[in-house]
Design a protein around this motif. Structure first.
Motif, PDB file in Angstrom:
ATOM      1  N   VAL A  25       0.865  -1.170   0.000  1.00 51.76           N
ATOM      2  CA  VAL A  25       0.000   0.000   0.000  1.00 51.76           C
ATOM      3  C   VAL A  25       0.907   1.226   0.000  1.00 51.76           C
ATOM      4  CG1 VAL A  25      -1.799   1.259   1.250  1.00 51.76           C
ATOM      5  CG2 VAL A  25      -1.753  -1.252   1.318  1.00 51.76           C
ATOM      6  N   ARG A  26       0.732   2.095  -0.979  1.00 52.46           N
ATOM      7  CA  ARG A  26       1.551   3.310  -1.070  1.00 52.46           C
ATOM      8  C   ARG A  26       0.692   4.506  -0.715  1.00 52.46           C
ATOM      9  NH1 ARG A  26       4.768   6.955  -0.809  1.00 52.46           N
ATOM     10  NH2 ARG A  26       6.309   7.504  -2.345  1.00 52.46           N
ATOM     11  N   THR A  27       1.161   5.294   0.243  1.00 51.34           N
ATOM     12  CA  THR A  27       0.536   6.577   0.559  1.00 51.34           C
ATOM     13  C   THR A  27       1.533   7.659   0.162  1.00 51.34           C
ATOM     14  OG1 THR A  27       1.406   6.775   2.809  1.00 51.34           O
ATOM     15  CG2 THR A  27      -0.651   5.525   2.548  1.00 51.34           C
ATOM     16  N   ALA A  28       1.194   8.906   0.362  1.00 48.10           N
ATOM     17  CA  ALA A  28       2.109   9.991   0.005  1.00 48.10           C
ATOM     18  C   ALA A  28       3.415   9.909   0.792  1.00 48.10           C
ATOM     19  CB  ALA A  28       1.439  11.336   0.229  1.00 48.10           C
ATOM     20  N   ASP A  29       3.333   9.435   2.022  1.00 47.44           N
ATOM     21  CA  ASP A  29       4.502   9.442   2.902  1.00 47.44           C
ATOM     22  C   ASP A  29       5.082   8.075   3.231  1.00 47.44           C
ATOM     23  OD1 ASP A  29       4.390  12.262   3.178  1.00 47.44           O
ATOM     24  OD2 ASP A  29       2.791  12.023   4.658  1.00 47.44           O
ATOM     25  N   TYR A  30       4.321   6.999   3.023  1.00 48.08           N
ATOM     26  CA  TYR A  30       4.755   5.685   3.487  1.00 48.08           C
ATOM     27  C   TYR A  30       4.536   4.608   2.439  1.00 48.08           C
ATOM     28  CZ  TYR A  30       4.524   8.110   7.919  1.00 48.08           C
ATOM     29  OH  TYR A  30       4.705   9.021   8.920  1.00 48.08           O
ATOM     30  N   PHE A  31       5.313   3.551   2.590  1.00 43.26           N
ATOM     31  CA  PHE A  31       5.153   2.327   1.803  1.00 43.26           C
ATOM     32  C   PHE A  31       4.868   1.239   2.826  1.00 43.26           C
ATOM     33  CE2 PHE A  31       6.689  -1.428  -0.463  1.00 43.26           C
ATOM     34  CZ  PHE A  31       6.119  -1.244  -1.706  1.00 43.26           C
ATOM     35  N   ILE A  32       3.714   0.605   2.740  1.00 39.39           N
ATOM     36  CA  ILE A  32       3.261  -0.356   3.739  1.00 39.39           C
ATOM     37  C   ILE A  32       3.121  -1.719   3.071  1.00 39.39           C
ATOM     38  CG2 ILE A  32       1.401  -0.944   5.348  1.00 39.39           C
ATOM     39  CD1 ILE A  32       0.704   2.177   5.159  1.00 39.39           C
ATOM     40  N   VAL A  33       3.669  -2.747   3.697  1.00 41.87           N
ATOM     41  CA  VAL A  33       3.524  -4.114   3.201  1.00 41.87           C
ATOM     42  C   VAL A  33       2.907  -4.937   4.319  1.00 41.87           C
ATOM     43  CG1 VAL A  33       4.679  -6.125   2.238  1.00 41.87           C
ATOM     44  CG2 VAL A  33       5.573  -3.848   1.751  1.00 41.87           C
ATOM     45  N   GLY A  34       1.827  -5.646   3.997  1.00 43.79           N
ATOM     46  CA  GLY A  34       1.164  -6.457   5.007  1.00 43.79           C
ATOM     47  C   GLY A  34       0.005  -7.230   4.413  1.00 43.79           C
ATOM     48  N   ASP A  35      -0.780  -7.835   5.274  1.00 44.89           N
ATOM     49  CA  ASP A  35      -1.915  -8.650   4.848  1.00 44.89           C
ATOM     50  C   ASP A  35      -3.180  -7.811   4.747  1.00 44.89           C
ATOM     51  OD1 ASP A  35      -0.330 -10.935   4.885  1.00 44.89           O
ATOM     52  OD2 ASP A  35      -0.884 -11.449   6.942  1.00 44.89           O
ATOM     53  N   ILE A  36      -3.830  -7.918   3.599  1.00 50.29           N
ATOM     54  CA  ILE A  36      -5.151  -7.341   3.399  1.00 50.29           C
ATOM     55  C   ILE A  36      -6.087  -8.529   3.241  1.00 50.29           C
ATOM     56  CG2 ILE A  36      -6.610  -5.958   1.884  1.00 50.29           C
ATOM     57  CD1 ILE A  36      -4.107  -4.338   1.181  1.00 50.29           C
ATOM     58  N   HIS A  37      -7.208  -8.491   3.911  1.00 55.43           N
ATOM     59  CA  HIS A  37      -8.090  -9.648   3.956  1.00 55.43           C
ATOM     60  C   HIS A  37      -9.239  -9.490   2.974  1.00 55.43           C
ATOM     61  CE1 HIS A  37      -5.923 -11.256   7.396  1.00 55.43           C
ATOM     62  NE2 HIS A  37      -5.720  -9.975   7.664  1.00 55.43           N
TER      63      HIS A  37
END
Length: 112
Positions: A25-37
């Motif tokens: 998941v990319r936001t303006a400030d962060y790159f997030i990697v994880g589980d989406i259900h």
């Protein structure tokens, strides 16, 4: 467990069965990697298109800086505001990622 039954004996519960999809998941400030259900037999896109909420739940998340190169923190659960999301992609969609510290997610076995 709260359950109700119809006249034919079918059980209805509050719980919805879902499968975990490892995604970025990319936001303006962060790159997030994880589980989406997502519900069984549905695509990530289908789940995102049909949601009625303002937040995307992500579990077992790793949060990186905007470039995705420096791990900032890990969390077992977080909510990401939909209006902050720029991009969402299943992790297996990435074919080139250089020396990204989140590449270990690509080696995980899919959940059954």
């Amino acid at each position: 467990m709260n359950a109700r039954y119809d006249e034919k004996g079918k059980i209805f519960t509050q719980r919805v069965s879902k499968d975990a999809v490892v995604a970025a998941v990319r936001t303006a400030d962060y790159f997030i990697v994880g589980d989406i259900h997502v519900r069984p037999d549905r695509r990530l896109k289908d789940e995102l298109d049909t949601t009625q909420t303002r937040f995307l739940p992500v579990t077992e998340a790793e949060v990186y800086d905007g470039g995705g190169t420096q791990l900032l923190y890990r969390t077992s659960f977080m909510l990401v505001a939909y209006d902050q999301i720029i991009m969402v992609a299943p992790i297996e969609a990435f074919t080139e990622f250089g020396n990204a510290p989140w590449h270990h997610f690509l080696a995980q076995e899919p959940a059954e």
